[in-house]
Design a protein around this motif. Sequence first.
Motif, PDB file in Angstrom:
ATOM      1  N   GLY A  31       0.798  -1.213   0.000  1.00  0.00           N
ATOM      2  CA  GLY A  31       0.000   0.000   0.000  1.00  0.00           C
ATOM      3  C   GLY A  31       0.832   1.265   0.000  1.00  0.00           C
ATOM      4  N   ASP A  32       2.010   1.200   0.639  1.00  0.00           N
ATOM      5  CA  ASP A  32       2.901   2.368   0.673  1.00  0.00           C
ATOM      6  C   ASP A  32       3.461   2.706  -0.702  1.00  0.00           C
ATOM      7  N   VAL A  33       3.716   1.689  -1.511  1.00  0.00           N
ATOM      8  CA  VAL A  33       4.487   1.903  -2.743  1.00  0.00           C
ATOM      9  C   VAL A  33       3.655   1.785  -4.014  1.00  0.00           C
ATOM     10  N   ALA A  34       2.385   1.402  -3.892  1.00  0.00           N
ATOM     11  CA  ALA A  34       1.594   1.112  -5.091  1.00  0.00           C
ATOM     12  C   ALA A  34       1.285   2.349  -5.919  1.00  0.00           C
ATOM     13  N   ASP A  35       1.310   3.550  -5.303  1.00  0.00           N
ATOM     14  CA  ASP A  35       0.974   4.758  -6.058  1.00  0.00           C
ATOM     15  C   ASP A  35       2.197   5.449  -6.642  1.00  0.00           C
ATOM     16  N   GLN A  36       3.351   4.778  -6.588  1.00  0.00           N
ATOM     17  CA  GLN A  36       4.599   5.344  -7.098  1.00  0.00           C
ATOM     18  C   GLN A  36       4.871   4.847  -8.522  1.00  0.00           C
ATOM     19  N   PRO A  37       5.629   5.612  -9.319  1.00  0.00           N
ATOM     20  CA  PRO A  37       6.083   5.062 -10.609  1.00  0.00           C
ATOM     21  C   PRO A  37       7.088   3.934 -10.365  1.00  0.00           C
ATOM     22  N   TRP A  38       7.111   2.941 -11.268  1.00  0.00           N
ATOM     23  CA  TRP A  38       7.937   1.744 -11.049  1.00  0.00           C
ATOM     24  C   TRP A  38       8.858   1.470 -12.226  1.00  0.00           C
ATOM     25  N   ILE A  39      10.007   0.924 -11.883  1.00  0.00           N
ATOM     26  CA  ILE A  39      10.972   0.406 -12.855  1.00  0.00           C
ATOM     27  C   ILE A  39      11.001  -1.103 -12.659  1.00  0.00           C
ATOM     28  N   THR A  40      10.702  -1.872 -13.691  1.00  0.00           N
ATOM     29  CA  THR A  40      10.641  -3.325 -13.551  1.00  0.00           C
ATOM     30  C   THR A  40      11.458  -4.005 -14.634  1.00  0.00           C
ATOM     31  N   VAL A  41      11.632  -5.316 -14.463  1.00  0.00           N
ATOM     32  CA  VAL A  41      12.259  -6.138 -15.496  1.00  0.00           C
ATOM     33  C   VAL A  41      11.267  -6.388 -16.616  1.00  0.00           C
ATOM     34  N   ILE A  53       2.503  -7.335  -5.558  1.00  0.00           N
ATOM     35  CA  ILE A  53       2.355  -6.020  -4.932  1.00  0.00           C
ATOM     36  C   ILE A  53       1.065  -5.364  -5.406  1.00  0.00           C
ATOM     37  N   ALA A  54       0.830  -5.404  -6.706  1.00  0.00           N
ATOM     38  CA  ALA A  54      -0.383  -4.802  -7.262  1.00  0.00           C
ATOM     39  C   ALA A  54      -1.637  -5.494  -6.727  1.00  0.00           C
ATOM     40  N   SER A  55      -1.572  -6.825  -6.607  1.00  0.00           N
ATOM     41  CA  SER A  55      -2.738  -7.575  -6.129  1.00  0.00           C
ATOM     42  C   SER A  55      -3.059  -7.230  -4.679  1.00  0.00           C
ATOM     43  N   VAL A  56      -2.029  -7.214  -3.814  1.00  0.00           N
ATOM     44  CA  VAL A  56      -2.262  -6.905  -2.400  1.00  0.00           C
ATOM     45  C   VAL A  56      -2.743  -5.467  -2.232  1.00  0.00           C
ATOM     46  N   ALA A  57      -2.186  -4.537  -3.009  1.00  0.00           N
ATOM     47  CA  ALA A  57      -2.592  -3.131  -2.917  1.00  0.00           C
ATOM     48  C   ALA A  57      -3.907  -2.860  -3.639  1.00  0.00           C
ATOM     49  N   ASN A  58      -4.372  -3.838  -4.422  1.00  0.00           N
ATOM     50  CA  ASN A  58      -5.635  -3.731  -5.165  1.00  0.00           C
ATOM     51  C   ASN A  58      -5.612  -2.538  -6.125  1.00  0.00           C
ATOM     52  N   ARG A  59      -4.484  -2.400  -6.822  1.00  0.00           N
ATOM     53  CA  ARG A  59      -4.413  -1.372  -7.852  1.00  0.00           C
ATOM     54  C   ARG A  59      -3.311  -1.736  -8.844  1.00  0.00           C
ATOM     55  N   ARG A  60      -3.441  -1.245 -10.037  1.00  0.00           N
ATOM     56  CA  ARG A  60      -2.439  -1.500 -11.073  1.00  0.00           C
ATOM     57  C   ARG A  60      -1.257  -0.550 -10.894  1.00  0.00           C
ATOM     58  N   LEU A  61      -0.054  -1.114 -10.928  1.00  0.00           N
ATOM     59  CA  LEU A  61       1.135  -0.283 -10.767  1.00  0.00           C
ATOM     60  C   LEU A  61       1.433   0.500 -12.043  1.00  0.00           C
ATOM     61  N   ASP A  62       1.985   1.677 -11.875  1.00  0.00           N
ATOM     62  CA  ASP A  62       2.395   2.526 -12.995  1.00  0.00           C
ATOM     63  C   ASP A  62       3.832   2.161 -13.372  1.00  0.00           C
ATOM     64  N   ILE A  63       3.972   1.264 -14.341  1.00  0.00           N
ATOM     65  CA  ILE A  63       5.301   0.819 -14.774  1.00  0.00           C
ATOM     66  C   ILE A  63       5.774   1.746 -15.889  1.00  0.00           C
ATOM     67  N   VAL A  64       6.811   2.513 -15.589  1.00  0.00           N
ATOM     68  CA  VAL A  64       7.264   3.532 -16.540  1.00  0.00           C
ATOM     69  C   VAL A  64       8.535   3.130 -17.280  1.00  0.00           C
ATOM     70  N   HIS A  65       9.346   2.220 -16.694  1.00  0.00           N
ATOM     71  CA  HIS A  65      10.600   1.818 -17.339  1.00  0.00           C
ATOM     72  C   HIS A  65      10.758   0.300 -17.213  1.00  0.00           C
ATOM     73  N   ARG A  66      11.346  -0.316 -18.240  1.00  0.00           N
ATOM     74  CA  ARG A  66      11.632  -1.753 -18.241  1.00  0.00           C
ATOM     75  C   ARG A  66      13.138  -1.931 -18.421  1.00  0.00           C
ATOM     76  N   ILE A  67      13.808  -2.329 -17.343  1.00  0.00           N
ATOM     77  CA  ILE A  67      15.272  -2.453 -17.365  1.00  0.00           C
ATOM     78  C   ILE A  67      15.647  -3.736 -16.629  1.00  0.00           C
ATOM     79  N   ASN A  68      16.417  -4.595 -17.259  1.00  0.00           N
ATOM     80  CA  ASN A  68      16.828  -5.846 -16.625  1.00  0.00           C
ATOM     81  C   ASN A  68      18.114  -5.722 -15.814  1.00  0.00           C
ATOM     82  N   GLU A  69      19.030  -4.899 -16.238  1.00  0.00           N
ATOM     83  CA  GLU A  69      20.335  -4.806 -15.590  1.00  0.00           C
ATOM     84  C   GLU A  69      20.220  -3.980 -14.303  1.00  0.00           C
ATOM     85  N   PHE A  70      20.510  -4.618 -13.149  1.00  0.00           N
ATOM     86  CA  PHE A  70      20.269  -3.976 -11.863  1.00  0.00           C
ATOM     87  C   PHE A  70      21.153  -2.750 -11.639  1.00  0.00           C
TER      88      PHE A  70
END
Length: 310
Positions: free
Chosen positions: A187-197, A210-227
């Motif tokens: 719930g703390d982080v679900a309303d933030q923009p996200w960087i995912t793989v 995370i999206a399921s527990v927070a009951n909202r769709r995450l805002d995925i803005v970047h897709r990056i695999n290299e940590f």
Amino acid sequence: MDERQLRILRELGELGSVSAVAEALHVTPSAISQQLRLLQRSLPVPLTERAGRRVVLTDAGQALAEAAIEVESALARARHTLTDFAGRPDGVVSVAAFHSAASAFFPLLLRGLVGPDGPRLALADEDVPQDRFPALTRDHDLVLAHRLDHGAPWPRTVASTTLLREPLDVALPAGHPLAARPEVTPGDVADQPWITVHDGFPLMATIEAIASVANRRLDIVHRINEFAVVAEAVAAGGGLALLPRWTARAHPDVVLRPLTGVHALRRIDVLHRPERTARKAVRTVLAALHSAAAAVRGHEGDAAPRPAGD
């Protein structure tokens, strides 16, 4: 029935088509089909059947393909008996790993296996979706792969042991308001923009949780695999991300915080074909990987992650 025919049957079970087996073994599809016909003549039950335009294994063929693993293991042990008996652990051992594991484990292997009588390493980075890791054991002696702690197990065609069960933490810019908290919730982080793989890589299942527990769709803005690149993007304010606690390199402007409310752990496993460990050199490197895992984890255990700059 000979070793080559059993190898072809095993590969057909794994790869699913005659053409794929031919490509993997560097022969023509007609040669593969001929060997399958010769094998079938010596047995009283059908080993293959048609599924559309493909040739696939019957239940009997699958059972024989699994038995072929034991045959290859026994033959490999026989071939390497004299080398092991003489106590020679030398020889080339190829190790493949996804990027963050390669960054953490490869330097430790290179430093820990120096010496004229030890194994000679051939290292490769392989950043592939989870379902493609088992296939890498065809070309490498040992493969470092990752999957979520509660994810599906690896197929029975490969042997696996776990090197690490590594927590996945939320990465935040050092000045972010949530960075002052000891831990965060979905719930703390679900309303933030996200960087995912990218899709197909293990961490995406935790993002979805995370999206399921927070009951909202995450805002995925970047897709990056290299940590390492992910950490730079987080530090620059590009969004939050999940980063592994021990194998991702610390960034001075990024804080990692434990995530509660979801099962956020990944396994780093080493995969290999069972017959590969008949070689003493491979067993030596496998043991070195387990020692390296203890060094990667250090003395942190399951304690809270490092703050920024540690």
